[in-house]
Design a protein around this motif. Structure first.
Motif, PDB file in Angstrom:
ATOM      1  N   THR A 239     100.444   2.201  -0.744  1.00 28.66           N
ATOM      2  CA  THR A 239     100.972   1.914   0.586  1.00 28.66           C
ATOM      3  C   THR A 239     100.014   1.079   1.420  1.00 28.66           C
ATOM      4  O   THR A 239     100.394   0.629   2.493  1.00 28.66           O
ATOM      5  N   ASN A 240      98.788   0.872   0.974  1.00 27.85           N
ATOM      6  CA  ASN A 240      97.835   0.061   1.708  1.00 27.85           C
ATOM      7  C   ASN A 240      97.850  -1.365   1.166  1.00 27.85           C
ATOM      8  O   ASN A 240      98.265  -1.598   0.031  1.00 27.85           O
TER       9      ASN A 240
ATOM     10  N   LEU B  34      96.750 -11.342   3.826  1.00 27.86           N
ATOM     11  CA  LEU B  34      96.594 -10.861   5.206  1.00 27.86           C
ATOM     12  C   LEU B  34      96.329 -11.983   6.210  1.00 27.86           C
ATOM     13  O   LEU B  34      96.366 -11.748   7.413  1.00 27.86           O
TER      14      LEU B  34
ATOM     15  N   ASP C  80      94.792  -4.859  13.002  1.00 30.76           N
ATOM     16  CA  ASP C  80      96.248  -5.070  13.036  1.00 30.76           C
ATOM     17  C   ASP C  80      96.782  -5.510  11.676  1.00 30.76           C
ATOM     18  O   ASP C  80      97.798  -5.006  11.210  1.00 30.76           O
ATOM     19  N   ALA C  81      96.110  -6.455  11.043  1.00 29.89           N
ATOM     20  CA  ALA C  81      96.573  -6.953   9.749  1.00 29.89           C
ATOM     21  C   ALA C  81      96.555  -5.857   8.693  1.00 29.89           C
ATOM     22  O   ALA C  81      97.485  -5.729   7.890  1.00 29.89           O
TER      23      ALA C  81
ATOM     24  N   THR D 266      96.518  -2.471   9.169  1.00 29.03           N
ATOM     25  CA  THR D 266      97.370  -1.322   9.453  1.00 29.03           C
ATOM     26  C   THR D 266      98.852  -1.685   9.565  1.00 29.03           C
ATOM     27  O   THR D 266      99.697  -0.849   9.293  1.00 29.03           O
ATOM     28  N   SER D 267      99.175  -2.928   9.900  1.00 27.66           N
ATOM     29  CA  SER D 267     100.588  -3.290  10.039  1.00 27.66           C
ATOM     30  C   SER D 267     101.277  -3.423   8.694  1.00 27.66           C
ATOM     31  O   SER D 267     102.490  -3.389   8.611  1.00 27.66           O
ATOM     32  N   THR D 268     100.511  -3.580   7.597  1.00 28.74           N
ATOM     33  CA  THR D 268     101.124  -3.711   6.283  1.00 28.74           C
ATOM     34  C   THR D 268     101.209  -2.378   5.560  1.00 28.74           C
ATOM     35  O   THR D 268     101.776  -2.293   4.487  1.00 28.74           O
ATOM     36  N   GLU D 269     100.635  -1.317   6.122  1.00 32.16           N
ATOM     37  CA  GLU D 269     100.719  -0.011   5.466  1.00 32.16           C
ATOM     38  C   GLU D 269     102.180   0.372   5.291  1.00 32.16           C
ATOM     39  O   GLU D 269     102.993   0.181   6.194  1.00 32.16           O
TER      40      GLU D 269
ATOM     41  N   THR E 165     104.158  -1.030   3.153  1.00 31.86           N
ATOM     42  CA  THR E 165     104.948  -2.125   2.609  1.00 31.86           C
ATOM     43  C   THR E 165     104.782  -2.264   1.104  1.00 31.86           C
ATOM     44  O   THR E 165     105.503  -3.015   0.477  1.00 31.86           O
TER      45      THR E 165
END
Length: 146
Positions: free
Chosen positions: A7-8, A49, A136-137, A139-142, A144
């Motif tokens: 998930t990371n 990212l 932000d980069a 944590t916002s993709t967690e 995905t």
């Protein structure tokens, strides 16, 4: 066992074990592993990212490599890097190097480990908190599955 969270943020590169990557016996030199890991790190931070300012400010403060199988000249490999921990001033990512079947030999996990970096911006003598763009980069993709 998967050592990286699915998930990371993560990224992979595919390479061929070249002669320069080997020692005198024809299998990978230990330094080749970290070069492939750094290629996957560039794929993750620059292209996935989109953080071009990441590299001038991330000295390595710890790295650990576990060798499981030999990789041979001409063999195809996949190096995958995934962020496993984002701290206030440091980040740890896990990596795995998988060899593909080659010359009658099975493929599989050849090496795994971690690399920890600190955020030390140009002009600073010590680690500083990560910029908001990095946080932000990452944590916002967690979630995905990158």
């Amino acid at each position: 066992m998967d050592r990286m969270s699915r998930t990371n943020p993560r990224a992979s590169v595919h390479r061929t074990v070249e002669w320069v990557d080997t020692d005198a016996s024809g299998h990978q030199h230990n330094s080749a592993i970290i070069r492939w890991v750094e290629s996957a790190e560039a794929e993750l931070f620059l292209r996935t990212l989109k953080l071009p300012d990441y590299f001038p400010s991330v000295p390595r403060i710890h790295q650990e490599i576990h060798f499981k199988k030999k990789l041979w000249f001409g063999q195809q490999i996949t190096a995958t890097v995934g962020i496993s921990k984002l701290g206030r001033t440091s980040m740890t990512y896990a990596f795995e190097i998988h060899g593909h079947p080659h010359d009658g030999q099975d493929g599989g996990l050849a090496a795994f480990g971690t690399v920890t970096v600190a955020h030390v911006p140009p002009g600073s003598a010590k680690a500083q908190p990560w910029p908001a763009a990095v946080v932000d980069a990452v944590t916002s993709t967690e979630g995905t599955g990158i």
